[in-house]
Design an enzyme around this catalytic site. Structure first.
Site, PDB file in Angstrom:
ATOM      1  N   ASP A  53       0.852  -1.184   0.000  1.00 24.38           N
ATOM      2  CA  ASP A  53       0.000   0.000   0.000  1.00 24.38           C
ATOM      3  C   ASP A  53       0.896   1.244   0.000  1.00 24.38           C
ATOM      4  OD1 ASP A  53       0.753  -1.036   2.507  1.00 24.38           O
ATOM      5  OD2 ASP A  53      -0.996  -0.214   3.520  1.00 24.38           O
ATOM      6  N   GLU A  68      12.584   1.094   7.079  1.00 32.19           N
ATOM      7  CA  GLU A  68      11.655   0.086   6.538  1.00 32.19           C
ATOM      8  C   GLU A  68      11.870  -0.143   5.046  1.00 32.19           C
ATOM      9  OE1 GLU A  68       7.555   1.173   6.481  1.00 32.19           O
ATOM     10  OE2 GLU A  68       7.971   3.268   6.013  1.00 32.19           O
TER      11      GLU A  68
END
Length: 565
Positions: A302, A499
């Site tokens: 996403d 991340e």
């Protein structure tokens, strides 16, 4: 009882007047902030008090006072937990030859203590006051804005924990996800009430498999096996459809999709989702858009141009999102590996009837992968577009995921070479800092362009490493060495783990990635897990030019002394 509690909480955190008022008023910069706040009084009383305010809540200051009087700040329901199985120097780290890389591994190992949390018992006793879902065991969070457990993050975190010899923490994380299946019928996206509308890539069964390989704990496999099967059945009943033979109209095999029914914005991204539908006139159009957005969130990607129109005036525009028209190659690869592992588990536990059932599912999955996703001309698997009945023949790093899942015939030694040739032909192997997620360089989405995500890089490396082909195993080693080197340099410069990373050749060093709905997050659970797993596999092959390794005998003595502290 639990269903009733969740229903009440949904009126606060998922869809209700308080959520709408807070998000419309922009009380907090991040939409996620409010839905992570705990209630001070029960939902019924909170709603009653809100309605009694009437039009007064239209004033921002009144709304702010109401929220402060009825909610606690985020994070109050979680407490830091010192993992009891953490030791200063795991013996497994001795296989890392280079002193600097070993120190790096020890730093990442220490971060597990910083990221370990447990849920307060009050959440168990008063679930009606919390958006956080209760789980009984400590767990490792990703970090940053992600305060709760996340499903597919947990897989790579677990791999890192296993190298850190934190077997009890790893087992506890598996038990938490199994607890979700037991109480909710599936593993939600994350540990919040508002995530109960969707899941994430199904990796619980592979987690148990990794744990079993590391520990040989067959008793634990037998304990959780019924819940692994229950999760598989969720995907089979809620996320699959039959693929019909065009001529006979008989089912040839099932295919799986990320498919979420959603009639509201995502609570944690409420404002973003409301803005996305402003151009739409009808309620049905808005519901379809929100369903496609939630389905994309279920993918873990996403967001990405992978879910948008691939051509035409709305190409790569978020408003063209059409996730439910796509049959994702990676999801079907994950289902394939789930079937294979479940068959193996039932074989070692003595259930031949179950072995046969999951062998059939595994064969169906391989057939689906070959007939629906494999493109012989390009030598790669692609997503399949249901609307246009064709491949989405665009490079995404997920195209190689069936190699990782071993979702092709065991005796086939040609396909892995074709996959490598495809990656080389697309030019992504020429990136010297890692594999880009896509080649949509004009995209503003975080799961695109030169952003490289550690889990995806790891899957490609593992896919080639486990082929048994010397050439491809060497290619995997080169990729792993490259990723470790650049990640280490980034860590030395920033003192952080991210991340995602930017692997553009325009930058001299490996830096944090960009794009998406929020700022790049540090921590970071799955990045640390990937690095530790790669050091486990390749730590004896890497040598830093900056230092000489500490002698093994000295290190063994040091490890003994640290254990005595």
């Amino acid at each position: 009882m639990l269903y009733y509690v969740i229903s009440l909480l949904s009126q606060i955190y998922v869809d209700g007047p308080i959520l709408q008022a807070v998000q419309d008023a922009h009380l907090y910069p991040d939409s996620k902030y409010f839905v992570d706040m705990a209630l001070k009084v029960d939902p019924v009383t909170t709603l009653k008090n809100f309605y009694e305010l009437g039009d007064k809540v239209r004033k921002r200051e009144n709304l702010q006072k109401f929220i402060e009087a009825h909610f606690d700040p985020p994070g109050s329901e979680l407490i830091e937990s010192y993992p009891e199985d953490w030791v200063p120097f795991p013996a497994s780290f001795l296989k890392i030859d280079d002193y600097h890389l070993r120190r790096w591994a020890l730093h990442l190992h220490r971060i597990w203590r910083d990221l370990c949390r447990r849920v307060k018992e009050d959440v168990r006793d008063h679930q009606e006051l919390y958006s956080l879902l209760y789980v009984p065991h400590p767990f490792v969070i990703p970090g940053g804005r992600f305060r709760e457990f996340y499903y597919w993050d947990s897989y790579w975190i677990l791999k890192g924990l296993l190298f850190s010899e934190m077997f009890e923490t790893a087992k506890g994380m598996i038990r938490n996800l199994a607890y979700m299946v037991d109480h909710h019928g599936f593993v939600p996206n994350g540990g919040r009430v508002y995530y109960l509308i969707r899941s994430q890539p199904p990796l619980l069964t592979p987690m148990v498999y990794e744990y079993y390989l590391a520990t040989g704990d067959l008793e634990f496999v037998q304990e959780v096996l019924p819940l692994l099967e229950k999760e598989y059945e969720f995907w089979e009943t809620q996320r699959s459809s039959p693929f019909l033979d065009p001529e006979t109209k008989k089912e040839k095999f099932p295919y799986f999709q990320y498919r979420v029914l959603m009639k509201t914005p995502r609570p944690e991204s409420y404002r973003e989702d409301m803005e996305l539908v402003r151009h739409l006139d009808t309620e049905d159009e808005r519901h379809l858009m929100w369903s496609n957005v939630a389905s994309a969130a279920e993918t873990g990607w996403d967001f990405s141009t992978r879910w948008f129109a691939q051509s035409g005036p709305s190409m790569h525009d978020m408003k063209s999102i059409r996730t439910t028209s796509i049959v994702p190659v990676d999801l079907n690869a994950f289902i394939c590996v789930n079937a294979r592992i479940l068959g193996s588990f039932y074989e070692i536990t003595g259930r031949p009837d179950k072995v046969a059932a999951y062998q059939r599912r595994y064969e169906h999955a391989k057939t689906e992968m070959k007939e629906l996703h494999w493109n012989e001309t390009d030598g790669i698997w692609y997503d399949y577009d249901l609307e246009y009945k064709t491949h989405s023949n665009t490079y995404y790093v997920s195209n190689a995921s069936p190699l990782y899942a071993k979702c092709y015939d065991d005796e086939d030694d040609v396909t892995p070479r074709k996959v490598y040739a495809y990656l080389e032909r697309e030019g992504v192997l020429s990136f010297t800092k890692g594999l880009p997620t896509s080649l949509a360089m004009g995209s503003e989405q975080q799961w695109d362009k030169e952003n490289a995500w550690p889990p995806m890089v790891h899957m490609v490396i593992e896919g080639f490493r486990t082929t048994g082909d010397p050439f491809l195993m060497k290619a995997a080693e080169n990729m792993a060495t490259q990723w470790l080197t650049l990640s280490y340099r980034s860590f030395i410069q920033t003192h952080s783990m991210f991340e995602k990373y930017n692997v553009s050749s325009k930058t001299e060093e490996c830096s944090a990635g960009s794009g998406g709905e929020y700022e790049v997050q540090t921590g970071f659970g799955w990045t640390n897990g990937v690095i530790l797993d790669l050091l486990d596999k390749y730590g004896d092959k890497m040598h830093s030019t900056a230092s000489k390794s500490v002698p093994w005998l000295f290190l063994a003595v040091l490890m003994t002394l640290l254990r005595l502290l």
